[in-house]
Design a protein around this motif. Structure first.
Motif, PDB file in Angstrom:
ATOM      1  N   GLU A 287       0.828  -1.199   0.000  1.00  0.00           N
ATOM      2  CA  GLU A 287       0.000   0.000   0.000  1.00  0.00           C
ATOM      3  C   GLU A 287       0.868   1.256   0.000  1.00  0.00           C
ATOM      4  O   GLU A 287       0.554   2.235  -0.658  1.00  0.00           O
ATOM      5  N   PHE A 288       1.966   1.204   0.770  1.00  0.00           N
ATOM      6  CA  PHE A 288       2.872   2.357   0.806  1.00  0.00           C
ATOM      7  C   PHE A 288       3.386   2.671  -0.596  1.00  0.00           C
ATOM      8  O   PHE A 288       3.430   3.827  -1.013  1.00  0.00           O
ATOM      9  N   ILE A 289       3.776   1.627  -1.297  1.00  0.00           N
ATOM     10  CA  ILE A 289       4.346   1.837  -2.623  1.00  0.00           C
ATOM     11  C   ILE A 289       3.276   2.347  -3.590  1.00  0.00           C
ATOM     12  O   ILE A 289       3.508   3.255  -4.388  1.00  0.00           O
ATOM     13  N   MET A 290       2.084   1.777  -3.456  1.00  0.00           N
ATOM     14  CA  MET A 290       0.997   2.261  -4.313  1.00  0.00           C
ATOM     15  C   MET A 290       0.656   3.704  -3.976  1.00  0.00           C
ATOM     16  O   MET A 290       0.377   4.512  -4.866  1.00  0.00           O
ATOM     17  N   LEU A 291       0.715   4.007  -2.679  1.00  0.00           N
ATOM     18  CA  LEU A 291       0.430   5.379  -2.259  1.00  0.00           C
ATOM     19  C   LEU A 291       1.447   6.336  -2.876  1.00  0.00           C
ATOM     20  O   LEU A 291       1.084   7.386  -3.403  1.00  0.00           O
ATOM     21  N   LEU A 292       2.700   5.903  -2.826  1.00  0.00           N
ATOM     22  CA  LEU A 292       3.741   6.760  -3.409  1.00  0.00           C
ATOM     23  C   LEU A 292       3.444   7.035  -4.882  1.00  0.00           C
ATOM     24  O   LEU A 292       3.521   8.158  -5.355  1.00  0.00           O
ATOM     25  N   LYS A 293       3.080   5.988  -5.583  1.00  0.00           N
ATOM     26  CA  LYS A 293       2.792   6.190  -7.015  1.00  0.00           C
ATOM     27  C   LYS A 293       1.551   7.058  -7.209  1.00  0.00           C
ATOM     28  O   LYS A 293       1.500   7.891  -8.111  1.00  0.00           O
TER      29      LYS A 293
END
Lengths: 263, 246
Positions: free
Chosen positions: A195-201
Protein backbone atom coordinates in the motif's frame (compact mmCIF):
# COMPACT_ATOMS: atom_id res chain seq x y z
CA UNK A 1 5.51 -30.73 17.02
CA UNK A 2 2.53 -28.48 17.24
CA UNK A 3 2.16 -26.26 14.20
CA UNK A 4 1.41 -23.23 16.29
CA UNK A 5 3.70 -21.00 14.29
CA UNK A 6 2.05 -21.29 10.89
CA UNK A 7 1.87 -17.85 9.41
CA UNK A 8 -1.44 -16.82 7.92
CA UNK A 9 -0.91 -15.25 4.53
CA UNK A 10 -2.90 -12.24 3.49
CA UNK A 11 -3.60 -12.16 -0.19
CA UNK A 12 -1.85 -9.55 -2.19
CA UNK A 13 -3.98 -8.47 -5.06
CA UNK A 14 -1.89 -5.91 -6.79
CA UNK A 15 0.89 -3.46 -6.31
CA UNK A 16 4.54 -3.97 -6.94
CA UNK A 17 6.33 -7.07 -5.78
CA UNK A 18 8.41 -7.09 -2.62
CA UNK A 19 11.80 -8.75 -3.28
CA UNK A 20 11.88 -11.41 -0.56
CA UNK A 21 14.98 -13.48 -0.06
CA UNK A 22 12.99 -16.65 -0.67
CA UNK A 23 11.98 -15.44 -4.12
CA UNK A 24 15.26 -15.63 -6.00
CA UNK A 25 13.73 -14.59 -9.32
CA UNK A 26 12.27 -11.44 -7.86
CA UNK A 27 15.49 -10.52 -6.08
CA UNK A 28 17.39 -10.83 -9.37
CA UNK A 29 14.71 -8.82 -11.14
CA UNK A 30 14.98 -6.17 -8.47
CA UNK A 31 18.73 -5.82 -8.99
CA UNK A 32 18.36 -5.85 -12.75
CA UNK A 33 15.68 -3.12 -12.66
CA UNK A 34 17.73 -1.01 -10.29
CA UNK A 35 20.93 -1.29 -12.29
CA UNK A 36 19.18 -0.62 -15.58
CA UNK A 37 17.15 2.35 -14.32
CA UNK A 38 20.01 3.99 -12.42
CA UNK A 39 22.40 3.25 -15.31
CA UNK A 40 20.04 4.72 -17.88
CA UNK A 41 19.49 7.83 -15.80
CA UNK A 42 23.21 8.30 -15.27
CA UNK A 43 23.90 7.74 -18.96
CA UNK A 44 21.30 10.31 -19.99
CA UNK A 45 22.51 12.91 -17.54
CA UNK A 46 26.25 12.39 -17.83
CA UNK A 47 26.61 11.43 -21.49
CA UNK A 48 23.61 12.84 -23.34
CA UNK A 49 23.46 15.90 -21.10
CA UNK A 50 21.51 18.77 -22.68
CA UNK A 51 17.82 18.57 -21.82
CA UNK A 52 18.45 15.72 -19.36
CA UNK A 53 20.92 17.75 -17.39
CA UNK A 54 18.51 20.66 -17.20
CA UNK A 55 15.76 18.25 -16.16
CA UNK A 56 17.64 16.81 -13.22
CA UNK A 57 18.29 20.30 -12.02
CA UNK A 58 14.65 21.29 -12.44
CA UNK A 59 13.01 18.22 -10.88
CA UNK A 60 14.48 17.75 -7.34
CA UNK A 61 12.01 20.20 -5.77
CA UNK A 62 9.26 17.95 -7.06
CA UNK A 63 10.91 14.81 -5.72
CA UNK A 64 11.04 16.44 -2.31
CA UNK A 65 7.34 17.31 -2.46
CA UNK A 66 6.50 13.77 -3.56
CA UNK A 67 8.43 12.46 -0.56
CA UNK A 68 6.70 14.89 1.76
CA UNK A 69 3.24 14.03 0.54
CA UNK A 70 4.07 10.31 0.72
CA UNK A 71 5.50 10.33 4.23
CA UNK A 72 2.84 12.57 5.79
CA UNK A 73 0.10 10.58 4.05
CA UNK A 74 1.56 7.27 5.24
CA UNK A 75 1.75 8.43 8.86
CA UNK A 76 -1.78 9.81 8.83
CA UNK A 77 -3.13 6.82 6.89
CA UNK A 78 -1.53 4.37 9.33
CA UNK A 79 -3.20 6.16 12.21
CA UNK A 80 -6.58 6.19 10.43
CA UNK A 81 -6.07 2.60 9.32
CA UNK A 82 -5.35 1.36 12.83
CA UNK A 83 -8.41 3.15 14.20
CA UNK A 84 -10.53 1.78 11.35
CA UNK A 85 -9.20 -1.75 11.73
CA UNK A 86 -9.88 -1.71 15.47
CA UNK A 87 -13.31 -0.24 14.77
CA UNK A 88 -14.03 -2.98 12.25
CA UNK A 89 -13.33 -5.71 14.81
CA UNK A 90 -15.02 -3.82 17.65
CA UNK A 91 -17.94 -5.43 19.43
CA UNK A 92 -19.49 -2.01 19.86
CA UNK A 93 -22.13 -1.81 17.16
CA UNK A 94 -21.85 1.94 16.63
CA UNK A 95 -18.09 2.04 16.42
CA UNK A 96 -18.22 -0.89 14.04
CA UNK A 97 -20.88 0.81 11.90
CA UNK A 98 -18.93 4.06 11.69
CA UNK A 99 -15.71 2.30 10.70
CA UNK A 100 -17.46 0.07 8.18
CA UNK A 101 -19.33 2.97 6.62
CA UNK A 102 -16.12 4.92 6.21
CA UNK A 103 -14.55 1.96 4.43
CA UNK A 104 -17.59 1.44 2.19
CA UNK A 105 -17.77 5.07 1.12
CA UNK A 106 -14.09 5.58 0.52
CA UNK A 107 -13.61 2.35 -1.37
CA UNK A 108 -16.48 3.18 -3.68
CA UNK A 109 -15.13 6.49 -4.92
CA UNK A 110 -12.12 6.82 -7.23
CA UNK A 111 -9.09 8.38 -5.60
CA UNK A 112 -8.95 11.11 -8.20
CA UNK A 113 -12.53 12.13 -7.46
CA UNK A 114 -11.81 12.06 -3.73
CA UNK A 115 -8.81 14.27 -4.26
CA UNK A 116 -10.85 16.83 -6.14
CA UNK A 117 -13.65 16.57 -3.65
CA UNK A 118 -11.64 16.95 -0.48
CA UNK A 119 -9.49 19.66 -2.04
CA UNK A 120 -12.37 21.82 -3.17
CA UNK A 121 -14.84 20.90 -0.43
CA UNK A 122 -12.25 21.69 2.21
CA UNK A 123 -11.48 24.89 0.37
CA UNK A 124 -15.04 26.10 0.78
CA UNK A 125 -14.79 26.11 4.55
CA UNK A 126 -11.18 26.58 5.51
CA UNK A 127 -8.09 27.75 3.79
CA UNK A 128 -5.52 25.02 4.11
CA UNK A 129 -2.22 24.78 2.28
CA UNK A 130 -2.51 22.79 -0.95
CA UNK A 131 -0.11 20.17 0.23
CA UNK A 132 -2.10 19.58 3.43
CA UNK A 133 -5.32 19.14 1.47
CA UNK A 134 -3.53 16.63 -0.73
CA UNK A 135 -2.19 14.74 2.29
CA UNK A 136 -5.59 14.61 3.95
CA UNK A 137 -7.19 13.29 0.77
CA UNK A 138 -4.53 10.61 0.27
CA UNK A 139 -4.70 9.58 3.93
CA UNK A 140 -8.48 9.38 4.01
CA UNK A 141 -8.41 7.10 1.00
CA UNK A 142 -5.52 4.87 2.06
CA UNK A 143 -6.70 4.82 5.69
CA UNK A 144 -9.70 2.83 4.53
CA UNK A 145 -7.57 0.34 2.60
CA UNK A 146 -5.14 -0.01 5.49
CA UNK A 147 -8.06 -0.44 7.87
CA UNK A 148 -9.11 -3.55 5.99
CA UNK A 149 -5.58 -4.90 6.11
CA UNK A 150 -5.33 -4.22 9.84
CA UNK A 151 -8.64 -5.97 10.33
CA UNK A 152 -7.50 -9.01 8.38
CA UNK A 153 -4.25 -9.08 10.34
CA UNK A 154 -6.00 -8.94 13.69
CA UNK A 155 -8.45 -11.67 12.70
CA UNK A 156 -5.62 -13.83 11.40
CA UNK A 157 -4.08 -14.22 14.86
CA UNK A 158 -5.04 -17.53 16.43
CA UNK A 159 -7.93 -17.38 18.88
CA UNK A 160 -5.81 -19.26 21.39
CA UNK A 161 -3.63 -16.16 21.79
CA UNK A 162 -6.59 -14.11 22.92
CA UNK A 163 -7.74 -16.89 25.22
CA UNK A 164 -4.31 -17.27 26.78
CA UNK A 165 -4.06 -13.53 27.42
CA UNK A 166 -7.58 -13.26 28.79
CA UNK A 167 -7.05 -16.30 31.02
CA UNK A 168 -4.09 -14.53 32.63
CA UNK A 169 -6.33 -11.59 33.48
CA UNK A 170 -5.64 -9.15 30.65
CA UNK A 171 -8.65 -7.14 29.54
CA UNK A 172 -9.58 -6.69 25.88
CA UNK A 173 -7.50 -3.57 25.31
CA UNK A 174 -4.41 -5.03 26.98
CA UNK A 175 -4.78 -8.25 25.01
CA UNK A 176 -4.93 -6.26 21.80
CA UNK A 177 -1.95 -4.11 22.73
CA UNK A 178 0.47 -6.67 24.16
CA UNK A 179 -0.49 -9.85 22.34
CA UNK A 180 -2.54 -9.39 19.18
CA UNK A 181 -1.27 -6.20 17.54
CA UNK A 182 2.46 -6.98 17.77
CA UNK A 183 1.84 -10.27 15.99
CA UNK A 184 -0.60 -8.73 13.52
CA UNK A 185 2.01 -6.10 12.58
CA UNK A 186 4.32 -8.76 11.29
CA UNK A 187 1.83 -10.48 9.06
CA UNK A 188 0.33 -7.29 7.69
CA UNK A 189 3.66 -5.72 6.83
CA UNK A 190 3.85 -7.13 3.28
CA UNK A 191 0.40 -5.90 2.23
CA UNK A 192 0.92 -2.63 4.11
CA UNK A 193 4.26 -2.19 2.36
CA UNK A 194 2.47 -2.71 -0.93
CA UNK A 195 0.00 0.00 0.00
CA UNK A 196 2.87 2.36 0.81
CA UNK A 197 4.35 1.84 -2.62
CA UNK A 198 1.00 2.26 -4.31
CA UNK A 199 0.43 5.38 -2.26
CA UNK A 200 3.74 6.76 -3.41
CA UNK A 201 2.79 6.19 -7.01
CA UNK A 202 -0.69 7.59 -6.47
CA UNK A 203 0.77 10.82 -5.12
CA UNK A 204 1.34 11.64 -8.79
CA UNK A 205 -2.40 12.33 -8.88
CA UNK A 206 -1.94 15.35 -6.64
CA UNK A 207 -0.16 17.03 -9.52
CA UNK A 208 -3.59 17.92 -10.88
CA UNK A 209 -4.11 20.02 -7.78
CA UNK A 210 -1.73 22.92 -7.27
CA UNK A 211 0.88 20.70 -5.60
CA UNK A 212 4.29 20.88 -7.23
CA UNK A 213 5.27 17.22 -6.98
CA UNK A 214 7.57 15.27 -9.26
CA UNK A 215 5.04 14.81 -12.04
CA UNK A 216 3.87 18.41 -11.84
CA UNK A 217 7.43 19.72 -12.11
CA UNK A 218 7.95 17.48 -15.09
CA UNK A 219 4.84 18.82 -16.77
CA UNK A 220 5.94 22.38 -16.11
CA UNK A 221 9.28 21.64 -17.71
CA UNK A 222 7.73 19.92 -20.69
CA UNK A 223 5.20 22.66 -21.38
CA UNK A 224 7.97 25.24 -21.49
CA UNK A 225 10.40 23.24 -23.59
CA UNK A 226 8.11 20.85 -25.52
CA UNK A 227 10.59 18.08 -24.67
CA UNK A 228 7.86 15.59 -23.75
CA UNK A 229 9.76 12.41 -24.50
CA UNK A 230 12.84 13.42 -22.52
CA UNK A 231 10.78 14.72 -19.61
CA UNK A 232 8.60 11.67 -19.13
CA UNK A 233 11.55 9.34 -19.57
CA UNK A 234 13.26 10.99 -16.61
CA UNK A 235 10.07 11.25 -14.54
CA UNK A 236 9.33 7.56 -15.08
CA UNK A 237 12.89 6.55 -14.19
CA UNK A 238 12.84 8.59 -11.00
CA UNK A 239 9.52 7.07 -9.89
CA UNK A 240 10.85 3.60 -10.68
CA UNK A 241 14.04 4.12 -8.69
CA UNK A 242 12.14 5.44 -5.69
CA UNK A 243 9.65 2.56 -5.65
CA UNK A 244 12.44 0.02 -6.08
CA UNK A 245 14.22 1.43 -3.05
CA UNK A 246 11.00 1.52 -1.07
CA UNK A 247 10.17 -2.11 -1.87
CA UNK A 248 13.64 -3.13 -0.70
CA UNK A 249 13.09 -1.23 2.51
CA UNK A 250 9.82 -3.10 3.05
CA UNK A 251 11.48 -6.49 2.57
CA UNK A 252 14.21 -5.53 5.06
CA UNK A 253 11.62 -4.46 7.59
CA UNK A 254 9.79 -7.72 7.04
CA UNK A 255 12.90 -9.71 7.93
CA UNK A 256 13.46 -7.66 11.05
CA UNK A 257 9.90 -8.10 12.27
CA UNK A 258 10.14 -11.86 11.78
CA UNK A 259 12.82 -12.27 14.44
CA UNK A 260 10.76 -14.73 16.43
CA UNK A 261 9.74 -17.04 13.63
CA UNK A 262 11.54 -20.31 13.22
CA UNK A 263 13.04 -20.81 9.78
CA UNK B 1 -9.22 -30.10 54.40
CA UNK B 2 -12.44 -31.87 53.61
CA UNK B 3 -14.33 -29.49 55.86
CA UNK B 4 -13.13 -26.37 54.00
CA UNK B 5 -15.58 -24.29 52.00
CA UNK B 6 -15.46 -25.05 48.26
CA UNK B 7 -13.26 -22.68 46.23
CA UNK B 8 -15.20 -23.58 43.07
CA UNK B 9 -18.96 -23.98 43.21
CA UNK B 10 -20.75 -24.95 40.03
CA UNK B 11 -24.49 -25.35 40.30
CA UNK B 12 -27.08 -26.26 37.70
CA UNK B 13 -25.00 -25.02 34.79
CA UNK B 14 -26.35 -25.27 31.25
CA UNK B 15 -24.70 -24.14 28.05
CA UNK B 16 -25.91 -24.18 24.46
CA UNK B 17 -23.97 -23.76 21.25
CA UNK B 18 -26.87 -22.69 19.07
CA UNK B 19 -29.30 -25.56 19.40
CA UNK B 20 -26.67 -27.98 20.60
CA UNK B 21 -26.81 -28.61 24.32
CA UNK B 22 -23.20 -28.65 25.48
CA UNK B 23 -23.85 -28.73 29.22
CA UNK B 24 -27.00 -29.46 31.15
CA UNK B 25 -27.62 -29.43 34.87
CA UNK B 26 -23.96 -29.67 35.81
CA UNK B 27 -23.15 -29.22 39.49
CA UNK B 28 -19.77 -29.73 41.06
CA UNK B 29 -17.79 -28.39 43.99
CA UNK B 30 -14.04 -28.26 44.35
CA UNK B 31 -12.42 -27.64 47.72
CA UNK B 32 -9.11 -25.83 48.15
CA UNK B 33 -6.23 -28.17 47.45
CA UNK B 34 -8.41 -30.75 45.78
CA UNK B 35 -7.43 -32.33 42.45
CA UNK B 36 -10.36 -33.14 40.20
CA UNK B 37 -9.83 -34.98 36.94
CA UNK B 38 -12.63 -34.78 34.39
CA UNK B 39 -12.79 -37.60 31.88
CA UNK B 40 -15.26 -38.66 29.23
CA UNK B 41 -15.64 -39.27 25.52
CA UNK B 42 -14.96 -36.42 23.11
CA UNK B 43 -17.90 -34.10 22.78
CA UNK B 44 -19.03 -34.88 26.31
CA UNK B 45 -18.66 -31.24 27.38
CA UNK B 46 -15.67 -31.65 29.66
CA UNK B 47 -13.57 -28.94 28.03
CA UNK B 48 -16.58 -26.67 27.84
CA UNK B 49 -17.19 -27.15 31.55
CA UNK B 50 -13.56 -26.38 32.33
CA UNK B 51 -13.70 -23.23 30.21
CA UNK B 52 -16.76 -21.95 32.07
CA UNK B 53 -14.72 -21.89 35.28
CA UNK B 54 -12.74 -18.85 34.09
CA UNK B 55 -15.55 -17.64 31.87
CA UNK B 56 -13.85 -18.31 28.55
CA UNK B 57 -17.30 -19.75 27.93
CA UNK B 58 -20.34 -17.95 29.29
CA UNK B 59 -23.19 -20.03 30.68
CA UNK B 60 -26.87 -19.96 29.81
CA UNK B 61 -28.22 -21.15 33.15
CA UNK B 62 -26.96 -21.90 36.62
CA UNK B 63 -24.29 -20.29 38.72
CA UNK B 64 -20.53 -20.49 39.09
CA UNK B 65 -18.80 -19.05 42.15
CA UNK B 66 -15.00 -18.88 42.29
CA UNK B 67 -13.48 -18.06 45.66
CA UNK B 68 -16.57 -16.07 46.62
CA UNK B 69 -17.02 -14.29 43.28
CA UNK B 70 -20.14 -15.08 41.26
CA UNK B 71 -18.94 -15.00 37.64
CA UNK B 72 -22.27 -13.66 36.36
CA UNK B 73 -22.48 -10.88 38.92
CA UNK B 74 -21.99 -7.63 36.96
CA UNK B 75 -20.13 -6.18 39.96
CA UNK B 76 -17.50 -8.90 39.73
CA UNK B 77 -14.41 -7.95 37.70
CA UNK B 78 -13.78 -11.08 35.67
CA UNK B 79 -10.19 -10.03 35.00
CA UNK B 80 -9.50 -10.01 38.75
CA UNK B 81 -10.98 -13.50 39.06
CA UNK B 82 -8.93 -14.76 36.11
CA UNK B 83 -5.73 -13.55 37.76
CA UNK B 84 -6.38 -16.17 40.44
CA UNK B 85 -7.24 -18.95 37.99
CA UNK B 86 -4.39 -20.18 35.83
CA UNK B 87 -5.13 -22.07 32.64
CA UNK B 88 -3.09 -24.43 30.50
CA UNK B 89 -4.30 -25.13 26.96
CA UNK B 90 -4.02 -28.10 24.67
CA UNK B 91 -2.16 -26.02 22.09
CA UNK B 92 0.11 -24.21 24.61
CA UNK B 93 -0.73 -20.76 23.23
CA UNK B 94 2.56 -19.21 24.24
CA UNK B 95 3.07 -15.68 22.96
CA UNK B 96 5.42 -16.31 20.02
CA UNK B 97 6.73 -12.75 19.83
CA UNK B 98 8.07 -12.82 23.38
CA UNK B 99 10.97 -14.84 24.74
CA UNK B 100 10.22 -17.57 27.25
CA UNK B 101 11.22 -15.22 30.04
CA UNK B 102 8.99 -12.42 28.76
CA UNK B 103 6.10 -14.86 28.42
CA UNK B 104 6.41 -15.40 32.17
CA UNK B 105 6.98 -11.80 33.23
CA UNK B 106 4.43 -10.00 31.03
CA UNK B 107 1.31 -10.64 33.11
CA UNK B 108 2.90 -10.25 36.57
CA UNK B 109 4.45 -6.93 35.52
CA UNK B 110 1.39 -5.49 33.80
CA UNK B 111 -1.28 -6.93 36.07
CA UNK B 112 0.33 -7.45 39.46
CA UNK B 113 2.51 -4.35 39.22
CA UNK B 114 5.69 -6.29 39.85
CA UNK B 115 8.93 -4.64 38.83
CA UNK B 116 11.15 -6.39 36.32
CA UNK B 117 13.69 -7.75 38.80
CA UNK B 118 11.01 -9.24 40.98
CA UNK B 119 9.11 -10.71 38.03
CA UNK B 120 12.28 -12.20 36.52
CA UNK B 121 13.33 -13.74 39.81
CA UNK B 122 9.93 -15.44 40.07
CA UNK B 123 10.13 -16.47 36.43
CA UNK B 124 13.57 -18.05 36.79
CA UNK B 125 12.46 -19.95 39.89
CA UNK B 126 9.47 -21.32 37.98
CA UNK B 127 11.51 -22.19 34.90
CA UNK B 128 13.91 -24.03 37.16
CA UNK B 129 10.99 -25.90 38.65
CA UNK B 130 9.70 -27.03 35.25
CA UNK B 131 13.25 -27.83 34.17
CA UNK B 132 13.95 -25.36 31.35
CA UNK B 133 15.84 -22.55 33.00
CA UNK B 134 18.42 -22.64 30.20
CA UNK B 135 15.79 -21.70 27.60
CA UNK B 136 14.78 -18.40 29.24
CA UNK B 137 16.08 -16.17 26.44
CA UNK B 138 14.76 -18.30 23.60
CA UNK B 139 11.61 -17.75 21.54
CA UNK B 140 8.87 -20.39 21.89
CA UNK B 141 9.20 -21.50 18.26
CA UNK B 142 12.62 -22.93 19.12
CA UNK B 143 11.19 -25.29 21.76
CA UNK B 144 9.72 -28.75 21.49
CA UNK B 145 6.05 -29.25 22.27
CA UNK B 146 6.80 -30.66 25.70
CA UNK B 147 9.05 -27.73 26.52
CA UNK B 148 6.45 -25.26 25.28
CA UNK B 149 3.80 -26.82 27.46
CA UNK B 150 6.06 -26.68 30.50
CA UNK B 151 6.66 -23.00 29.80
CA UNK B 152 2.90 -22.54 29.50
CA UNK B 153 2.42 -24.10 32.93
CA UNK B 154 5.13 -21.84 34.35
CA UNK B 155 3.50 -18.82 32.71
CA UNK B 156 0.20 -19.58 34.41
CA UNK B 157 1.95 -20.18 37.74
CA UNK B 158 3.80 -16.86 37.47
CA UNK B 159 0.57 -15.12 38.40
CA UNK B 160 0.55 -17.15 41.61
CA UNK B 161 -2.99 -18.40 41.06
CA UNK B 162 -5.14 -20.22 43.61
CA UNK B 163 -6.56 -22.61 41.05
CA UNK B 164 -5.04 -24.24 37.97
CA UNK B 165 -7.13 -25.47 35.04
CA UNK B 166 -5.68 -27.91 32.53
CA UNK B 167 -7.48 -28.45 29.23
CA UNK B 168 -6.10 -31.67 27.71
CA UNK B 169 -2.53 -30.48 28.31
CA UNK B 170 -0.87 -33.51 26.73
CA UNK B 171 -3.20 -34.21 23.80
CA UNK B 172 -1.15 -32.24 21.28
CA UNK B 173 2.16 -33.76 22.36
CA UNK B 174 4.25 -36.51 20.83
CA UNK B 175 4.14 -39.58 23.09
CA UNK B 176 7.71 -39.20 24.32
CA UNK B 177 6.98 -35.70 25.61
CA UNK B 178 3.86 -36.52 27.57
CA UNK B 179 5.81 -37.78 30.57
CA UNK B 180 7.77 -34.58 31.18
CA UNK B 181 4.59 -32.52 31.26
CA UNK B 182 2.73 -34.96 33.49
CA UNK B 183 5.60 -35.05 35.96
CA UNK B 184 5.47 -31.24 36.28
CA UNK B 185 1.74 -31.55 36.92
CA UNK B 186 2.28 -34.27 39.50
CA UNK B 187 4.79 -32.09 41.35
CA UNK B 188 2.28 -29.28 41.35
CA UNK B 189 -0.38 -31.61 42.72
CA UNK B 190 1.92 -32.71 45.53
CA UNK B 191 2.47 -29.08 46.50
CA UNK B 192 -1.22 -28.77 47.20
CA UNK B 193 -2.39 -26.71 44.23
CA UNK B 194 -6.12 -26.81 43.55
CA UNK B 195 -6.36 -28.43 40.13
CA UNK B 196 -9.11 -29.22 37.66
CA UNK B 197 -7.77 -31.32 34.83
CA UNK B 198 -9.39 -32.53 31.64
CA UNK B 199 -7.29 -35.38 30.30
CA UNK B 200 -7.19 -38.78 28.71
CA UNK B 201 -4.17 -39.79 30.78
CA UNK B 202 -5.66 -42.35 33.11
CA UNK B 203 -2.30 -43.00 34.78
CA UNK B 204 -2.17 -39.38 35.85
CA UNK B 205 -5.78 -39.53 37.01
CA UNK B 206 -5.07 -42.55 39.17
CA UNK B 207 -1.95 -41.03 40.69
CA UNK B 208 -2.95 -37.43 41.23
CA UNK B 209 -6.72 -37.20 41.44
CA UNK B 210 -8.69 -36.93 44.64
CA UNK B 211 -11.79 -37.37 42.57
CA UNK B 212 -12.66 -38.51 39.07
CA UNK B 213 -15.61 -36.89 37.33
CA UNK B 214 -17.03 -38.75 34.36
CA UNK B 215 -19.02 -36.74 31.82
CA UNK B 216 -21.12 -37.78 28.87
CA UNK B 217 -23.55 -35.78 26.70
CA UNK B 218 -23.01 -32.61 28.70
CA UNK B 219 -23.77 -34.07 32.11
CA UNK B 220 -21.83 -35.54 35.00
CA UNK B 221 -22.73 -39.23 34.94
CA UNK B 222 -20.50 -40.64 37.62
CA UNK B 223 -17.88 -39.52 40.07
CA UNK B 224 -15.76 -40.87 42.84
CA UNK B 225 -12.28 -41.44 44.22
CA UNK B 226 -9.98 -42.96 41.58
CA UNK B 227 -9.71 -46.31 43.36
CA UNK B 228 -13.49 -46.77 43.48
CA UNK B 229 -14.08 -45.30 40.06
CA UNK B 230 -11.55 -47.32 38.15
CA UNK B 231 -12.32 -50.58 39.97
CA UNK B 232 -16.05 -50.35 40.13
CA UNK B 233 -17.61 -47.62 38.04
CA UNK B 234 -21.33 -47.63 38.72
CA UNK B 235 -22.75 -46.28 35.54
CA UNK B 236 -22.81 -48.51 32.45
CA UNK B 237 -21.62 -45.70 30.16
CA UNK B 238 -18.65 -45.06 32.44
CA UNK B 239 -17.91 -48.80 32.45
CA UNK B 240 -18.02 -48.88 28.67
CA UNK B 241 -15.72 -45.85 28.40
CA UNK B 242 -13.22 -47.42 30.78
CA UNK B 243 -13.27 -50.69 28.86
CA UNK B 244 -12.36 -48.84 25.70
CA UNK B 245 -9.68 -46.68 27.18
CA UNK B 246 -7.90 -48.95 29.67
Amino acid sequence: MQTQQTVPVIEQHDGPAIPRKSDKGLVSAWWLSLVVSVGTLLYLVLVEKGAYLRLVKFIPDGVLVTFQVTIYSIVLALFLGLLTGLGRVSRNRWINLIASTYVEIVRGIPLLVQLFYIYYALGRFVRVPDILAAVIAMAVCYGAYLGEIFRAGILAIDKGQTEAARSLGFNRAQTMRYVILPQAMRIILPPVGNEFIMLLKDTSLVSILAVADLLRRGREFASETFLYFETYTVVALVYLIITLLLSKLVSRLEERLSYYVKR
Amino acid sequence: MSSAEPIITISGVAKYFGKLKALSGVSMNVRPGEKVVIIGPSGSGKSTLLRTINRLETIDAGRIVIDGSDLDDPKVDINKVRMEVGMVFQSFNLFPHYTVLDNLTLAPMKLRGMNRDEAEATAFALLDKVGIKDKAKVFPAMLSGGQQQRVAIARALAMNPKIMLFDEPTSALDPEMIGEVLSVMLDLAKEGMTMVVVTHEMGFARQAADRIVFMDHGSIIDEGAPSEFFESAQHPRAQKFLEQIL
